[in-house]
Design a protein around this motif. Structure first.
Motif, PDB file in Angstrom:
ATOM      1  N   ARG A   1       4.795 -30.155  22.140  1.00 44.94           N
ATOM      2  CA  ARG A   1       4.555 -31.532  22.372  1.00 44.94           C
ATOM      3  C   ARG A   1       5.219 -32.439  22.225  1.00 44.94           C
ATOM      4  O   ARG A   1       5.051 -33.395  21.801  1.00 44.94           O
ATOM      5  CB  ARG A   1       3.204 -31.250  20.713  1.00 44.94           C
ATOM      6  CG  ARG A   1       1.834 -31.834  21.388  1.00 44.94           C
ATOM      7  CD  ARG A   1       1.516 -31.781  20.262  1.00 44.94           C
ATOM      8  NE  ARG A   1      -0.009 -33.132  19.622  1.00 44.94           N
ATOM      9  CZ  ARG A   1      -0.464 -33.880  19.480  1.00 44.94           C
ATOM     10  NH1 ARG A   1      -2.027 -31.888  18.634  1.00 44.94           N
ATOM     11  NH2 ARG A   1      -1.694 -34.195  19.302  1.00 44.94           N
ATOM     12  N   GLY A   2       6.410 -32.033  21.212  1.00 43.01           N
ATOM     13  CA  GLY A   2       7.826 -32.966  20.372  1.00 43.01           C
ATOM     14  C   GLY A   2       7.882 -33.260  21.955  1.00 43.01           C
ATOM     15  O   GLY A   2       8.438 -34.505  22.492  1.00 43.01           O
TER      16      GLY A   2
ATOM     17  N   ARG B   1      10.565 -22.612   8.028  1.00 36.38           N
ATOM     18  CA  ARG B   1       9.810 -23.572   6.988  1.00 36.38           C
ATOM     19  C   ARG B   1       8.795 -22.964   6.788  1.00 36.38           C
ATOM     20  O   ARG B   1       7.799 -23.652   6.370  1.00 36.38           O
ATOM     21  CB  ARG B   1       9.772 -25.088   7.304  1.00 36.38           C
ATOM     22  CG  ARG B   1      11.576 -25.757   7.537  1.00 36.38           C
ATOM     23  CD  ARG B   1      12.290 -25.204   6.486  1.00 36.38           C
ATOM     24  NE  ARG B   1      14.017 -26.180   5.825  1.00 36.38           N
ATOM     25  CZ  ARG B   1      14.720 -25.853   6.247  1.00 36.38           C
ATOM     26  NH1 ARG B   1      14.685 -24.204   5.333  1.00 36.38           N
ATOM     27  NH2 ARG B   1      16.026 -26.172   5.910  1.00 36.38           N
TER      28      ARG B   1
ATOM     29  N   PHE C   1      14.011 -21.448  14.974  1.00 40.24           N
ATOM     30  CA  PHE C   1      14.224 -20.964  13.992  1.00 40.24           C
ATOM     31  C   PHE C   1      14.399 -22.242  12.812  1.00 40.24           C
ATOM     32  O   PHE C   1      13.685 -21.153  11.428  1.00 40.24           O
ATOM     33  CB  PHE C   1      16.006 -20.524  15.012  1.00 40.24           C
ATOM     34  CG  PHE C   1      16.912 -20.209  12.871  1.00 40.24           C
ATOM     35  CD1 PHE C   1      15.705 -18.785  12.502  1.00 40.24           C
ATOM     36  CD2 PHE C   1      17.016 -20.236  12.626  1.00 40.24           C
ATOM     37  CE1 PHE C   1      15.671 -18.000  10.985  1.00 40.24           C
ATOM     38  CE2 PHE C   1      18.020 -19.646  11.540  1.00 40.24           C
ATOM     39  CZ  PHE C   1      17.255 -18.994  10.550  1.00 40.24           C
ATOM     40  N   TYR C   2      14.564 -22.811  13.152  1.00 39.21           N
ATOM     41  CA  TYR C   2      14.288 -24.124  11.831  1.00 39.21           C
ATOM     42  C   TYR C   2      12.513 -24.813  11.336  1.00 39.21           C
ATOM     43  O   TYR C   2      12.734 -24.040  10.438  1.00 39.21           O
ATOM     44  CB  TYR C   2      15.242 -25.228  12.533  1.00 39.21           C
ATOM     45  CG  TYR C   2      15.339 -26.291  11.698  1.00 39.21           C
ATOM     46  CD1 TYR C   2      15.933 -26.381  10.068  1.00 39.21           C
ATOM     47  CD2 TYR C   2      14.058 -27.568  11.377  1.00 39.21           C
ATOM     48  CE1 TYR C   2      16.551 -27.132   9.415  1.00 39.21           C
ATOM     49  CE2 TYR C   2      14.537 -28.581  10.501  1.00 39.21           C
ATOM     50  CZ  TYR C   2      14.963 -28.759   9.864  1.00 39.21           C
ATOM     51  OH  TYR C   2      15.299 -29.133   8.831  1.00 39.21           O
ATOM     52  N   LEU C   3      11.897 -24.541  12.574  1.00 45.07           N
ATOM     53  CA  LEU C   3      10.944 -24.634  12.037  1.00 45.07           C
ATOM     54  C   LEU C   3      10.150 -23.578  11.912  1.00 45.07           C
ATOM     55  O   LEU C   3       9.632 -23.067  10.476  1.00 45.07           O
ATOM     56  CB  LEU C   3       9.933 -24.843  13.354  1.00 45.07           C
ATOM     57  CG  LEU C   3       9.926 -26.117  14.156  1.00 45.07           C
ATOM     58  CD1 LEU C   3       9.253 -26.361  15.577  1.00 45.07           C
ATOM     59  CD2 LEU C   3       9.628 -27.355  13.303  1.00 45.07           C
ATOM     60  N   ARG C   4      11.233 -22.089  12.054  1.00 47.94           N
ATOM     61  CA  ARG C   4      10.153 -20.450  11.643  1.00 47.94           C
ATOM     62  C   ARG C   4      10.839 -20.520  10.427  1.00 47.94           C
ATOM     63  O   ARG C   4       9.761 -19.853   9.519  1.00 47.94           O
ATOM     64  CB  ARG C   4      10.826 -19.601  12.787  1.00 47.94           C
ATOM     65  CG  ARG C   4       9.772 -19.595  13.623  1.00 47.94           C
ATOM     66  CD  ARG C   4      10.506 -18.012  15.240  1.00 47.94           C
ATOM     67  NE  ARG C   4       9.974 -17.587  14.203  1.00 47.94           N
ATOM     68  CZ  ARG C   4      10.825 -15.815  14.644  1.00 47.94           C
ATOM     69  NH1 ARG C   4      11.344 -16.123  15.520  1.00 47.94           N
ATOM     70  NH2 ARG C   4       9.775 -15.138  15.084  1.00 47.94           N
TER      71      ARG C   4
ATOM     72  N   ILE D   1       6.669 -21.688   9.632  1.00 43.90           N
ATOM     73  CA  ILE D   1       6.288 -21.907  10.922  1.00 43.90           C
ATOM     74  C   ILE D   1       5.894 -21.007  11.721  1.00 43.90           C
ATOM     75  O   ILE D   1       6.740 -20.467  12.337  1.00 43.90           O
ATOM     76  CB  ILE D   1       5.810 -23.419  11.002  1.00 43.90           C
ATOM     77  CG1 ILE D   1       5.943 -24.601   9.979  1.00 43.90           C
ATOM     78  CG2 ILE D   1       5.283 -23.905  12.098  1.00 43.90           C
ATOM     79  CD1 ILE D   1       6.214 -25.679  11.023  1.00 43.90           C
ATOM     80  N   GLY D   2       4.936 -20.454  12.159  1.00 45.68           N
ATOM     81  CA  GLY D   2       4.651 -18.907  13.036  1.00 45.68           C
ATOM     82  C   GLY D   2       5.141 -19.656  14.339  1.00 45.68           C
ATOM     83  O   GLY D   2       5.228 -20.259  14.832  1.00 45.68           O
ATOM     84  N   VAL D   3       5.979 -18.567  14.842  1.00 42.57           N
ATOM     85  CA  VAL D   3       6.619 -18.835  15.990  1.00 42.57           C
ATOM     86  C   VAL D   3       5.184 -19.040  17.299  1.00 42.57           C
ATOM     87  O   VAL D   3       5.844 -20.322  17.641  1.00 42.57           O
ATOM     88  CB  VAL D   3       6.692 -17.447  16.704  1.00 42.57           C
ATOM     89  CG1 VAL D   3       5.926 -16.086  17.104  1.00 42.57           C
ATOM     90  CG2 VAL D   3       8.129 -17.558  17.780  1.00 42.57           C
TER      91      VAL D   3
ATOM     92  N   GLU E   1      17.197 -22.722  18.775  1.00 44.12           N
ATOM     93  CA  GLU E   1      17.949 -23.463  17.455  1.00 44.12           C
ATOM     94  C   GLU E   1      16.590 -23.895  16.378  1.00 44.12           C
ATOM     95  O   GLU E   1      16.145 -23.596  15.579  1.00 44.12           O
ATOM     96  CB  GLU E   1      18.878 -23.709  17.297  1.00 44.12           C
ATOM     97  CG  GLU E   1      19.886 -24.327  15.876  1.00 44.12           C
ATOM     98  CD  GLU E   1      20.513 -23.236  15.642  1.00 44.12           C
ATOM     99  OE1 GLU E   1      20.067 -21.811  15.217  1.00 44.12           O
ATOM    100  OE2 GLU E   1      20.257 -23.794  13.646  1.00 44.12           O
ATOM    101  N   SER E   2      15.940 -24.664  17.505  1.00 43.22           N
ATOM    102  CA  SER E   2      14.979 -25.903  16.568  1.00 43.22           C
ATOM    103  C   SER E   2      13.610 -24.954  16.788  1.00 43.22           C
ATOM    104  O   SER E   2      13.239 -25.468  14.891  1.00 43.22           O
ATOM    105  CB  SER E   2      14.751 -27.183  17.710  1.00 43.22           C
ATOM    106  OG  SER E   2      15.334 -27.589  17.812  1.00 43.22           O
TER     107      SER E   2
ATOM    108  N   ALA F   1       5.533 -36.039  23.588  1.00 47.95           N
ATOM    109  CA  ALA F   1       5.783 -37.218  22.710  1.00 47.95           C
ATOM    110  C   ALA F   1       6.201 -38.443  23.627  1.00 47.95           C
ATOM    111  O   ALA F   1       5.350 -39.476  23.239  1.00 47.95           O
ATOM    112  CB  ALA F   1       6.004 -37.136  20.947  1.00 47.95           C
TER     113      ALA F   1
ATOM    114  N   LEU G   1       4.404 -26.595  18.510  1.00 51.13           N
ATOM    115  CA  LEU G   1       4.959 -28.292  18.259  1.00 51.13           C
ATOM    116  C   LEU G   1       6.014 -28.869  18.770  1.00 51.13           C
ATOM    117  O   LEU G   1       5.743 -29.758  19.223  1.00 51.13           O
ATOM    118  CB  LEU G   1       5.447 -27.526  16.233  1.00 51.13           C
ATOM    119  CG  LEU G   1       5.250 -29.032  15.870  1.00 51.13           C
ATOM    120  CD1 LEU G   1       4.091 -29.310  15.154  1.00 51.13           C
ATOM    121  CD2 LEU G   1       5.923 -28.166  14.256  1.00 51.13           C
ATOM    122  N   LEU G   2       7.002 -27.389  19.128  1.00 51.86           N
ATOM    123  CA  LEU G   2       8.204 -28.514  19.962  1.00 51.86           C
ATOM    124  C   LEU G   2       7.450 -28.757  21.145  1.00 51.86           C
ATOM    125  O   LEU G   2       8.389 -29.732  21.564  1.00 51.86           O
ATOM    126  CB  LEU G   2       9.867 -27.188  20.470  1.00 51.86           C
ATOM    127  CG  LEU G   2       9.414 -26.738  18.618  1.00 51.86           C
ATOM    128  CD1 LEU G   2      10.915 -25.680  19.235  1.00 51.86           C
ATOM    129  CD2 LEU G   2      10.725 -27.876  18.179  1.00 51.86           C
TER     130      LEU G   2
END
Lengths: 250, 426
Positions: free
Chosen positions: B392-393, B379, B374-377, B381-383, B371-372, B396, B389-390
């Motif tokens: 790295r998150g 918007r 899909f949320y970024l995509r 942001i490429g897969v 789901e996260s 973090a 990003l996730l």
């Protein structure tokens, strides 16, 4: 702008959408109303490319293009925006970083230059004012610890930044009090224009007092069973969904 | 002991006979040789080594540093960035390179090989008789650093152990002592100069005095062919505070042991860890906190990201002794598996002998949330970027807890770069 023909979609083994036909012209705002389980959120998900749903029949053309061929990110780059009913919390990724990455991806796709950190800050401050969002939410992780209202404002903030041409609002009113509803609707109305279209999905008529639709459709058991002007929303509010379901029964 | 382990032991002992004697480290070496002769290299029948087979390490014929290499300052800065110039000490292939050092603070850092007498804490915390690699380090160490912190200097001491020559094994020793009430940060940084295979076997001993507060950052960001074993043993006195940050962002074989004794009332330790496995890498973290007295607090967070066919091991022991009432001990080991071939063996282990304590632990193993993603995509942001990003998150929380913001930024980039290069997010 958007042409849906005989759309059938499944989630797992269950067929949720059973033949949707819908045509939305440039600048038009359409509302979809319907009881729980009628397929409203499935329609929203299919439009944005949510992987959990499979389209088994029918077509969606967006600006003349086959939308179903596009990956979710390509749809976003082409100007489709889904405001989530349940915005996702993503720890460790700041809202600021996310929104800037998203905006720059979309600007690049539009052939525009990327914004630098300073210009982004100016832009985001301006848009945050519209949705009355506190500044500190930008430095926090995406939606993490946000209140229900803040999450929805964050959705509309993204919409204001990305300036999509086709917007799907999936029950954006759910969980909002009347003041937050007004702020969110105000944000949405900022984007209304001759080149932008919207599909507003809601369970209640209330939201449509603020985002006034051109056409209202009623969804029941995966089909559009009635379409009409904005007065249809009021009629539904008075008579309840039983009225429609009763009428559509064989 | 298997033949390969025996052969490995004998080769190491032959190297030990060639270490030049004289100086403050002689007693340590003699003790190390005796303890290593007795134990040899550990086999997987030992509980502590059940999931980690040291045979690949034992099979290689390691040598000691052949010559004093000439290393350009720029080459060092490229791999050990950000360089904390004040208090910088550089060792290449286990030997001190004074020409690369930064501006030293007087009496704060001293090379062990040059010391007239051994620092008081040397060999008092890391137990060579119980730990074969501590014994090996003692037997073969040529140099290292003694750090003594007595003030409130917020500038970090940066110890860089760079390995350059092919098949060289180095065994650096670090002793950190704090005066009561002192504050400071020490970074022990393991890096590679080039792509040659090498082995580093480090031992760090840390004494945190009453009311002192210390951050120790252990960075391991060596090349993909390298081997690393590291042992950190610490003792925290009354109301002292130790924070360790153990980051494993390189190598093909990595084993970290961390042992902390909370010896004084009100002592506290925070243990943060981050490991990123790629390719066929093995990363093993064994930690042990000993709550010996009342009112101690320990908080442990080790996060693992495992891609490719990499394997992670986490074993976290928390001991609460009968006297250690009012202990507050928390442990957490979340893991993110990025590929079907990746693996994690995680084992929290609480041994509680006091009754009035607060203890919790948890391990999780998960994948990136669809789901996260899909949320970024949705918007734009490429897969692949979204997966990166996730991931790295996920890391973090540990990176952001580092004592120097510049470290968090650089290591975040090292983390992302390694992940991307390995194709771990594809």
């Amino acid at each position: 702008m958007l042409e849906i023909k005989n759309l059938h979609a499944t989630a797992g083994d269950a067929e949720i959408l059973k033949g949707i036909d819908l045509s939305i012209g440039a600048g038009e705002v359409h509302a979809i109303m319907g009881p729980n389980g009628s397929g409203k959120s499935t329609l929203a998900g299919v439009l944005a490319g949510r992987p959990a749903f499979a389209v088994t029949e029918g077509s969606i053309r967006y600006k003349g293009e086959d939308l179903l061929e596009l990956e979710p990110e390509k749809r976003a780059l082409a100007g489709i925006f889904l405001a989530f009913q349940y915005p996702v919390e993503i720890p460790g990724v700041t809202n600021n970083y996310f929104l800037k990455a998203s905006l720059n991806a979309i600007r690049t796709a539009r052939g525009e230059e990327e914004v630098d950190a300073m210009d982004f800050l100016t832009l985001v401050k301006e848009k945050m004012k519209i949705v009355e969002m506190p500044q500190d939410l930008m430095g926090r992780s995406i939606n993490e610890g946000f209140s229900g209202g803040e999450k929805k404002r964050n959705e509309i903030l993204q919409m204001l930044l990305l300036e999509p041409s086709f917007m799907v609002l999936d029950e954006t009113d759910s969980g909002l009090d009347i003041d937050a509803l007004r702020v969110v609707a105000n944000g949405v109305n900022h984007l209304r224009g001759p080149e932008r279209s919207m599909l507003v999905i809601t369970h209640y008529q209330r939201l449509l007092d603020y985002i006034v639709p051109d056409v209202v459709h009623v969804l029941s058991e995966g089909r559009i069973v009635r379409s009409g002007g904005k007065e249809l929303a009021h009629e539904l509010e008075e008579k309840g969904y039983g009225w429609i379901e009763g009428a559509s029964a064989p | 002991m298997s033949q390969v382990l025996e052969q490995g032991r004998d080769r190491f002992l032959a190297l030990a006979a060639r270490v030049p004697g004289g100086g403050a480290l002689d007693a340590l070496r003699a003790e190390g040789v005796a303890a290593f002769t007795a134990q040899g290299l550990p086999g997987t029948r030992l509980e502590e080594w059940r999931y980690t087979n040291v045979a690949p390490l034992a099979a290689i014929e390691w040598s000691d540093a052949a010559e004093h290499l000439s290393v350009a300052r720029s080459a060092l800065e490229a791999v050990a960035s950000p360089v904390f110039a004040c208090g910088l000490e550089v060792f290449v292939d286990g030997v001190h390179h004074a020409e690369l050092d930064g501006t030293q603070r007087a009496d704060q850092v001293q090379e062990l090989a040059d010391a007239a007498t051994a620092p008081a804490a040397l060999a008092t915390l890391a137990d060579a008789k119980r730990h074969p690699f501590v014994a090996l380090n003692g037997a073969l160490t040529r140099d290292g650093a003694a750090v003594s912190l007595d003030g409130d200097d917020q500038r970090a001491v940066h110890l860089v152990f760079a390995e350059a020559s092919a098949d060289v094994a180095s065994h650096p020793r670090v002793v950190i002592e704090t005066a009561p009430g002192a504050r400071g940060t020490v970074i022990v940084d393991h890096v590679s100069l080039g792509l040659a295979r090498h082995y580093s076997n480090a031992v760090i001993e840390v004494r945190v005095a009453e009311n002192a507060s210390l951050d120790v950052v252990v960075l391991q960001r060596t090349n993909d062919a390298s081997f690393h074993t590291g042992h950190l043993a610490a003792r925290v006195e009354r109301n002292g505070r130790l924070r360790t940050h153990t980051l494993s962002l390189g190598g093909c074989f990595v084993r970290n042991d961390l042992e902390v004794t909370l010896a004084g009332e009100g002592a506290e330790c925070v243990m943060n860890g981050l490991y990123l496995g790629t390719g066929d890498q093995l990363i093993d973290n064994h930690t042990w906190v000993d709550h010996a007295v009342p009112h101690g607090r320990s908080e442990e967070l080790y996060k693992g990201v495992l891609g490719g066919r990499s394997k992670g091991v986490f074993r976290g022991r928390v001991m609460v002794r009968p006297d250690a009432q009012k202990t507050d001990a928390r442990q957490s080991n979340p893991n993110l598996l990025l590929a079907d071939g990746a693996e994690i063996d995680t084992k929290p282990q609480l041994e509680i002998y006091a009754d009035d304590v607060k203890c919790s632990h948890g391990s999780t193993i998960g994948r990136l949330d669809p789901e996260s993603l899909f949320y970024l995509r949705s918007r734009g942001i490429g897969v692949e970027a979204a997966r990166l990003l996730l991931t790295r998150g996920f890391a973090a929380e540990v990176l952001n807890a580092l004592p120097e913001p510049a470290l968090a930024e650089t290591l975040g980039a090292v983390f992302a770069d390694r992940l991307e290069r390995s194709g771990g997010v594809a």
